[in-house]
Design a protein around this motif. Structure first.
Motif, mmCIF file in Angstrom:
data_model
loop_
_atom_site.group_PDB
_atom_site.id
_atom_site.type_symbol
_atom_site.label_atom_id
_atom_site.label_comp_id
_atom_site.label_asym_id
_atom_site.label_seq_id
_atom_site.Cartn_x
_atom_site.Cartn_y
_atom_site.Cartn_z
ATOM 1 N N LEU A 65 68.241 22.722 44.805
ATOM 2 C CA LEU A 65 67.105 22.331 45.653
ATOM 3 C C LEU A 65 66.254 23.543 46.024
ATOM 4 N N HIS A 66 66.915 24.659 46.334
ATOM 5 C CA HIS A 66 66.163 25.879 46.631
ATOM 6 C C HIS A 66 65.296 26.279 45.439
ATOM 7 N N GLU A 67 65.863 26.195 44.229
ATOM 8 C CA GLU A 67 65.095 26.564 43.034
ATOM 9 C C GLU A 67 63.885 25.656 42.850
ATOM 10 N N LYS A 68 64.085 24.362 42.984
ATOM 11 C CA LYS A 68 62.968 23.423 42.818
ATOM 12 C C LYS A 68 61.891 23.661 43.874
ATOM 13 N N PHE A 69 62.311 23.904 45.096
ATOM 14 C CA PHE A 69 61.362 24.178 46.171
ATOM 15 C C PHE A 69 60.645 25.505 45.922
ATOM 16 N N GLY A 70 61.367 26.512 45.443
ATOM 17 C CA GLY A 70 60.749 27.805 45.127
ATOM 18 C C GLY A 70 59.649 27.670 44.090
ATOM 19 N N GLU A 71 59.906 26.872 43.055
ATOM 20 C CA GLU A 71 58.879 26.627 42.030
ATOM 21 C C GLU A 71 57.652 25.966 42.652
ATOM 22 N N TYR A 72 57.902 25.009 43.512
ATOM 23 C CA TYR A 72 56.824 24.261 44.167
ATOM 24 C C TYR A 72 55.956 25.165 45.058
ATOM 25 N N LEU A 73 56.567 26.170 45.681
ATOM 26 C CA LEU A 73 55.868 27.045 46.628
ATOM 27 C C LEU A 73 54.803 27.937 45.996
ATOM 28 N N VAL A 74 54.951 28.253 44.737
ATOM 29 C CA VAL A 74 54.137 29.310 44.128
ATOM 30 C C VAL A 74 52.630 29.123 44.272
ATOM 31 N N PRO A 75 52.047 27.975 43.961
ATOM 32 C CA PRO A 75 50.592 27.880 44.119
ATOM 33 C C PRO A 75 50.116 28.179 45.546
ATOM 34 N N ASP A 76 50.880 27.723 46.542
ATOM 35 C CA ASP A 76 50.510 28.009 47.925
ATOM 36 C C ASP A 76 50.664 29.497 48.249
ATOM 37 N N LEU A 77 51.743 30.096 47.782
ATOM 38 C CA LEU A 77 51.942 31.528 48.009
ATOM 39 C C LEU A 77 50.838 32.348 47.349
ATOM 40 N N MET A 78 50.473 31.974 46.138
ATOM 41 C CA MET A 78 49.413 32.696 45.434
ATOM 42 C C MET A 78 48.079 32.559 46.177
ATOM 43 N N PHE A 79 47.832 31.399 46.760
ATOM 44 C CA PHE A 79 46.606 31.205 47.537
ATOM 45 C C PHE A 79 46.647 32.054 48.808
ATOM 46 N N MET A 80 47.780 32.036 49.519
ATOM 47 C CA MET A 80 47.891 32.772 50.782
ATOM 48 C C MET A 80 47.768 34.286 50.583
ATOM 49 N N TYR A 81 48.269 34.787 49.472
ATOM 50 C CA TYR A 81 48.320 36.238 49.268
ATOM 51 C C TYR A 81 47.394 36.719 48.154
ATOM 52 N N GLN A 82 46.397 35.916 47.811
ATOM 53 C CA GLN A 82 45.520 36.255 46.684
ATOM 54 C C GLN A 82 44.830 37.602 46.838
ATOM 55 N N LYS A 83 44.552 38.030 48.058
ATOM 56 C CA LYS A 83 43.852 39.310 48.228
ATOM 57 C C LYS A 83 44.731 40.512 47.883
ATOM 58 N N VAL A 85 46.797 40.440 45.165
ATOM 59 C CA VAL A 85 47.135 40.298 43.754
ATOM 60 C C VAL A 85 46.031 40.897 42.886
ATOM 61 N N GLN A 86 46.426 41.750 41.974
ATOM 62 C CA GLN A 86 45.479 42.332 41.034
ATOM 63 C C GLN A 86 45.221 41.328 39.901
#
Length: 179
Positions: A65-83, A85-86
């Protein structure tokens, strides 16, 4: 656990199942009177209770479940921390720079929060080792995030993720290789 993660867990359950499943999960976890918000840090026991109940309900292990949730989190994490990311970064670059960019910022803005420590050693252009360190023992989330990053960067068919130690320890070694 930061409220943002718990709110994203709620959304994950609602999108993968439905709202009534979330309500049942909250009730079975003894959290039916708790309303998570993105500004508060909650006791880790909340996520342990939720994931434990979800494991019973689905028949999946907490690690899965942690793995599936971790995969799901990525688009939101990338949006939150986009500044941070190179534009030229790909999966391995993101992993290599997470500790000194995103995690550093989380610790600065939210000293009460404690993301895992990721000691990353780059072995070559296409390979690295992550030493995950956290008393939360949720390395499955890190493995899922790595897989989610590979999908995000359109490298899912080229990235191999292999935990090389017990997945439920405070210290977990994860080998990541691009083929």
């Amino acid at each position: 656990m930061h409220g943002t993660v718990l709110m994203l867990l709620k959304r994950y359950v609602q999108t993968q199942y439905d709202h009534s499943t979330w309500l049942k999960l909250m009730e079975l976890s003894g959290l039916e009177n708790v309303e998570f918000d993105h500004k508060t840090v909650y006791p880790d026991e909340n996520i342990y209770a939720l994931v434990g109940q979800a494991a019973e309900m689905t028949g999946l292990s907490a690690g899965e479940l942690h793995e599936k949730f971790g995969e799901y989190l990525v688009p939101d994490l990338m949006f939150m921390y986009q500044k941070y990311v190179q534009p030229e970064w790909k999966t391995l670059d993101m992993i290599e720079h997470t500790e000194l960019t995103m995690h550093k910022q989380v610790r600065r803005e939210h000293p009460e929060n404690s993301p895992p420590v990721l000691n990353v050693k780059r072995l070559g252009e296409n390979e690295l080792i992550i030493d995950y360190v956290s008393p939360r023992r949720m390395s499955g989330l890190a493995v899922g995030i790595v897989r989610g990053l590979a999908t995000y960067f359109d490298e899912a068919d080229r990235i191999d993720v292999m935990p090389t130690t017990s997945h439920d320890g405070e210290r977990v070694r994860i080998h990541v290789r691009r083929t």
